[in-house]
Design an enzyme around this catalytic site. Structure first.
Site, PDB file in Angstrom:
ATOM      1  N   LYS A   1      33.155  37.335  46.191  1.00 56.36           N
ATOM      2  CA  LYS A   1      34.402  37.577  45.457  1.00 56.36           C
ATOM      3  C   LYS A   1      34.068  38.113  44.064  1.00 56.36           C
ATOM      4  O   LYS A   1      33.145  37.628  43.401  1.00 56.36           O
ATOM      5  CB  LYS A   1      35.184  36.260  45.358  1.00 56.36           C
ATOM      6  CG  LYS A   1      36.608  36.400  44.824  1.00 56.36           C
ATOM      7  CD  LYS A   1      37.309  35.039  44.818  1.00 56.36           C
ATOM      8  CE  LYS A   1      38.739  35.105  44.326  1.00 56.36           C
ATOM      9  NZ  LYS A   1      39.373  33.776  44.264  1.00 56.36           N
TER      10      LYS A   1
ATOM     11  N   SER B   1      44.094  34.003  46.049  1.00 57.14           N
ATOM     12  CA  SER B   1      43.590  35.207  45.436  1.00 57.14           C
ATOM     13  C   SER B   1      42.411  35.837  46.158  1.00 57.14           C
ATOM     14  O   SER B   1      42.160  37.023  46.029  1.00 57.14           O
ATOM     15  CB  SER B   1      43.171  34.904  43.998  1.00 57.14           C
ATOM     16  OG  SER B   1      42.063  34.015  43.984  1.00 57.14           O
TER      17      SER B   1
ATOM     18  N   SER C   1      42.931  29.359  46.733  1.00 57.27           N
ATOM     19  CA  SER C   1      42.495  30.753  46.879  1.00 57.27           C
ATOM     20  C   SER C   1      41.382  30.990  47.889  1.00 57.27           C
ATOM     21  O   SER C   1      41.095  32.133  48.231  1.00 57.27           O
ATOM     22  CB  SER C   1      42.062  31.312  45.514  1.00 57.27           C
ATOM     23  OG  SER C   1      43.193  31.530  44.720  1.00 57.27           O
TER      24      SER C   1
END
Ligand SMILES: [Zn+2]
Lengths: 512, 497
Positions: A81, A156, A180
């Site tokens: 990420k 997210s 997330s």
């Protein structure tokens, strides 16, 4: 052959590598090819590092050939990420403010990945500074759900979940501040784990809310998650909040998975109204499987969970408003210089800060910075931030009391299946409600694992169940998650992701 | 402006002092970067003290220890559990745009300390709190006339200082010294310096900013009596020398008195001190003050010093400066004045070491307070920065005591030592500075002088002993000063008797 490599779990690929049936270069190249083929549609990646990944892969192959002892995941490629600092690789946190920023240092978890020899394929898309549940708040465009490209992969960390679901990577790293990791896993039919707070070092994670953020694995199997979790977990002297104790034996917990005699609590407050029927029915079936396998299933009430969302949306913006203050154009990142200053003439440093932050932050980031600034203001602190902290304590007590009666808690991970791009973009509250079931774990610092529970009958999209355990008892997630996964695979006759529609290869766009 | 005396006729001044001390730890408060003063700009920085995205702080245990020792030395209670907070405001020299600082949970609270005034009397100053925080970077404003941000074309920022550990020591309002308030302010800061130096927690160099002082001043009318509330205060920032502390407080008393006597009111504000003109000018008023939005720092765990540790630190505190001074004065037989001059010159440790190396206390004091002070002043150095050690000074005094060099020669030996030519003994040998102690050689020189000055010799023979000075001078000149003048005198009188 290549497609075969892509569909392997991380653990299975690792076994092939160890047996010499394939090389890391071959496996890494296969994933890079898949990214080239499908990421134009999925947009899971913000940056792909083919050169770096292949160099790492070649190095692992060389070391393996020389007979060196390697980590069991050595050579298995991974996606990270974009909120995690990677030396030499752009790290943007999905924000225009950091477009093009290349950190001079590695996050501790990246140091561990590199040391273990996992080729880093690239950095995955996310909502700006991890604020969102759909990746639509990324400054670089949304990611798409491999199950239905018109839908979001959650957020997210939608990029990491989509990458794993689209077979662009067998493993990925996510971060979970309010869900997330788990919510994107839930809506993409993948596995995601938020470890106990302090279980994985936060050093090098661009902070959203320091007291809530936690990095963890995003994978297609519970065993892969355990292997990756063991690799990145453990004490780090660079993170004061890191737990100074060994990581529990997670891989063993998956291999010995057995729920006989395990007391499973179904959280009364996380279900019912607001939860899609298909989500509820798949959840009930999964709980039924656990009971059939010998678990003692009871209903447990955590009354203060009803206030979790409200407390979260005071604590998170408060910490975020402070954490995001450093993006001021003075030292790195975007710099917008207005033609004249507020007082006329040459713009001052303050004018540049204002102009940069006005131009650099997206709407959601601004919304939360304003909320947090307000909540911490003198005269409002006690009513907002102070009250929220009290609720947080009450939620922790709910967990403590529940865990005197049961070993783990379970609930649906997300109230709905993947929603359509744009569907909730203009309704922040609807967006926030996606995390209603995942947020309590972050507030209390306890670990949570999400795994697919099936497909909702009304839309054919993945649903998921989350397992929650007491702090530092992450092994329980894997014991219960591993057992349930085996039973569900039996029932489905194979991985759920086999039922996802095939992504058609798109011709590569050549930049003009 | 009205005179100090006139101001005091109408008002009673009340002061308060906030002193920031840079701790002398090897590394910064929350990272491993070095803290060396004067290093190249931005050469002592890392992701943490630059506030790079993703970086995290880790507490420097040595800084916590220093803060606790400071608290103990000031008679404070040490918190069993306390936290850091974030003080949020935007400024280019603050890498994170918040300062990690203790706020409502300081490490040390409620102390007091006895300040010795120049006349030997003592004033008790109560301490409100001592807390830990990190320093900011340093901005250099380029292109303006004054070095201030106003009028500058651009600014340069050096983050070497960002993250250096600070302890802020805050007094309670000091009520009572009245007309002596400016002197008490100065004496308090001097006292703190001495205390911190004795603790070894800071080099306390005000000129380098490792000790910085903010002075609060308020006035209340004499007509109101002692029970009336304190007046509105101003806070004069960054008063960075002992002399300035006294001047700034005195100025602020006069300025406020003038405003009040003219029927005006004092605004609660910060003020800037101007060293050159000796005045203060307005800074930020209370209304303009920022809302710092303090909240507990989530990236750090609470500080919880164990009782055993605190007790250990208490047991190993150095002797308090006041007691130590009194003890040394007794041991050395120094008068109060001699002791005060020694302390005032910053020579206490140097004299102590010199005595420890074998010199008589008075001789050691004389070396450091006269000859060496003169040389330090001429070179613009601190006494301790001179290239001569207390051991060497003791050795030199030993040569004098043994009659091997006289005072004149001793100064030449000192020249050699300061020039890096080695120990006093080595300089004596290398420069051939030893006195002629061979009587035959001395007698020969005496006879020569008598032969050269028959008229003087005659006078001495007639009983005018005072005239022998000219002959002694001639002998000393002939021997280039390398003789014991007393012995020469003896020989001259002997030959002419
Ligand atoms: Zn540093």
């Amino acid at each position: 052959m290549s497609d075969d490599l892509l569909r392997l779990s991380g653990a299975a690929l690792a076994e092939r590598l160890a047996a010499g049936d394939t090389s890391s270069v071959e496996a890494t190249q296969a994933h890079l090819d898949q990214i080239a083929a499908v990421d134009g549609d999925v947009h899971a990646f913000l940056h792909v590092d083919a050169e770096g990944a292949l160099a790492q892969a070649a190095d692992v192959d060389r070391r393996r050939a020389s007979g060196a002892t390697l980590h069991r995941l050595a050579g298995v490629p991974i996606a990270v990420k974009d909120v995690v600092a990677t030396a030499g690789l752009p790290t943007t946190a999905g924000s225009r403010l950091l477009a093009g920023w290349v950190p001079p240092y590695d996050a501790t978890l990246i140091t561990r990945l590199r040391a273990a020899g996992l080729p880093i394929l690239g950095k995955t898309n996310m909502d700006e500074f991890a604020m969102g549940s759909s990746t639509e708040h990324s400054a670089f465009g949304p990611s798409h759900n491999p199950w239905d490209l018109d839908r979001t992969p959650g957020g997210s960390g939608g990029g990491s979940a989509a990458a794993v679901a689209a077979f662009e990577a067998p493993l990925a790293i996510g971060t979970d501040t309010g869900g997330s990791i788990r919510q994107p896993a839930a809506v993409t039919g993948t596995v995601g784990v938020k470890p106990t707070y302090g279980g994985v070092s936060r050093y090098g994670l661009i902070a959203l809310a320091s007291s809530l953020d936690q990095a963890g694995p995003v994978t297609r199997t519970v065993l892969d998650a355990a292997m990756l979790h063991e690799l990145i977990g453990g004490h780090d002297p660079l993170d004061s909040t890191s737990i100074d104790a060994p990581v529990p034996a997670l891989v063993d917990a998956v291999r010995d998975a057995d729920v006989r005699g395990v007391r499973v609590g179904v959280v009364r407050e996380l279900g019912g109204e607001g939860y899609q029927p298909g989500v509820r029915s798949r959840f009930d079936e999964a709980v039924g499987l656990l009971a059939d396998a010998g678990a003692e299933v009871v209903e447990v009430s955590c009354p203060h969970f009803d206030y979790a969302l409200a407390a979260y949306y005071l604590i998170l913006p408060s910490e975020a408003s402070s954490n995001l203050a450093r993006f001021d154009a003075m030292r790195y990142g975007l710099r917008v210089v207005p033609e004249t200053g507020a007082a006329g003439g040459v713009p001052s440093a303050e004018d540049v800060m204002l102009a940069t932050r006005a131009a650099g932050f997206g709407a959601e980031a601004k919304r939360r910075i304003i909320l947090g600034t307000y909540a911490l203001s003198s005269g409002y602190y006690d009513a907002y931030y102070g009250s929220a902290q009290k609720v947080r304590t009450l939620i922790s007590r709910d967990f403590e009391q529940a865990f005197t009666r049961v070993d783990v808690l379970v609930s649906p991970t997300a109230p709905t299946t993947a929603f359509r791009l744009g569907e909730k973009l203009d309704d922040p509250l609807a967006m926030y409600l996606n995390d209603v079931a995942t947020i309590p774990a972050n507030l209390a610092g306890v670990p949570g694992l999400s795994l697919p529970s099936g497909l909702a009958e009304e839309d054919g999209l993945p649903t998921a169940l989350q397992v929650l355990a007491p702090a530092t008892a992450d092994d329980r997630l894997y014991r219960v998650g591993g057992a349930l996964e085996t039973m569900l695979l039996d029932r489905w006759g194979g991985p759920l992701l086999d039922r996802a529609p095939a992504l058609t290869a798109q011709p590569q766009q050549v930049p003009a | 402006m009205i005179s100090y005396d006139e101001a005091l006729e109408h008002f009673e001044p009340v002061i308060g002092l906030e002193v920031h001390v840079e701790l002398g730890t090897v590394s910064k408060m929350f990272c491993g970067c070095a803290t060396t003063f004067g290093a190249d700009p931005n050469s002592q920085v890392c992701p943490t003290c630059l506030g790079l995205p993703g970086s995290l702080p880790v507490m420097n245990g040595k800084a916590v220890e220093s803060a606790i020792r400071i608290g103990l030395a000031l008679g404070c209670d040490i918190a069993g559990w306390c936290r850091f907070a974030r003080k949020n405001y935007f400024y280019p020299d603050m890498p994170k745009n918040f300062q990690t600082s203790q706020y409502d949970e300081p490490i040390a609270v409620e102390g007091s300390t006895e300040v010795v005034m120049p006349d030997g009397s003592t004033v008790r100053v109560d301490i409100e709190r001592a807390h830990m925080e990190e320093d900011t970077g340093k901005s250099l404003h380029v292109g303006g006339a004054t070095g201030r941000i106003h009028g500058a074309s651009h600014s340069l920022v050096d983050y070497n200082r960002a993250g250096i550990p600070l302890v802020e020591i805050v007094t309670k309002p000091v009520i009572g010294p009245d007309s002596k308030a400016p002197e008490v302010a100065r004496a308090y800061v001097a006292h703190l310096r001495e205390l911190l130096l004795a603790l070894g927690v800071s080099d306390v160099r005000m000129e380098q900013g490792s000790l910085r002082c903010d002075a609060n001043v308020s006035l209340r009318p004499r007509s109101g009596g002692p029970q009336q509330p304190l007046g509105t205060r101003t806070e004069t920032k960054n008063v960075n020398s002992l002399r300035s502390v006294e001047r700034a407080v005195r100025h602020e008393i006069c300025r406020q008195a003038e405003v009040l006597l003219a029927g005006g009111t004092i605004t609660q504000e910060t003020r800037h001190w101007h060293e050159d003109t000796g005045i203060t000018t307005p800074g930020r008023s209370k209304e303009q003050a920022e809302d710092y939005r303090y909240f507990p720092e989530p990236d750090l765990v609470p500080v919880a010093p164990s009782t055993q540790w605190v007790e250990h630190l208490r047991q190993t505190l150095p002797e308090p400066p006041g007691l130590r001074r009194a003890r040394l004065a007794g041991e050395w037989g120094f008068s109060e004045l001699e002791m005060r001059d020694t302390v005032g010159a910053g020579a206490l440790e140097l004299v102590e070491s010199t005595v420890a190396s074998g010199a008589a206390p008075q001789a050691a004091r004389k070396w450091w307070l006269s000859e060496l002070s003169r040389r330090a002043r001429a070179a613009g150095l601190e006494l301790s920065e001179l290239q001569v050690s207390p051991q060497q000074v003791a050795e030199l005094q030993g040569l004098v005591d043994a009659g091997r060099v006289n005072d004149t020669l001793a100064r030449q030996v000192l020249d050699g030592v300061l020039a890096g030519e080695g120990s006093p003994e080595q300089v004596v040998v290398a420069r051939g500075l030893e006195v002629v102690s061979d009587d035959a050689a001395l007698t020969e020189a005496v006879d020569q002088a008598i032969a050269d000055h028959p008229d003087v010799a005659a006078k001495v023979r007639e009983g005018k002993v005072a005239a022998s000075g000219a002959l002694i001078g001639a002998v000393m000149k002939q021997l280039r000063g390398q003789a014991d003048a007393a012995r020469v005198r003896e020989l001259v009188l002997q030959r002419l008797s």
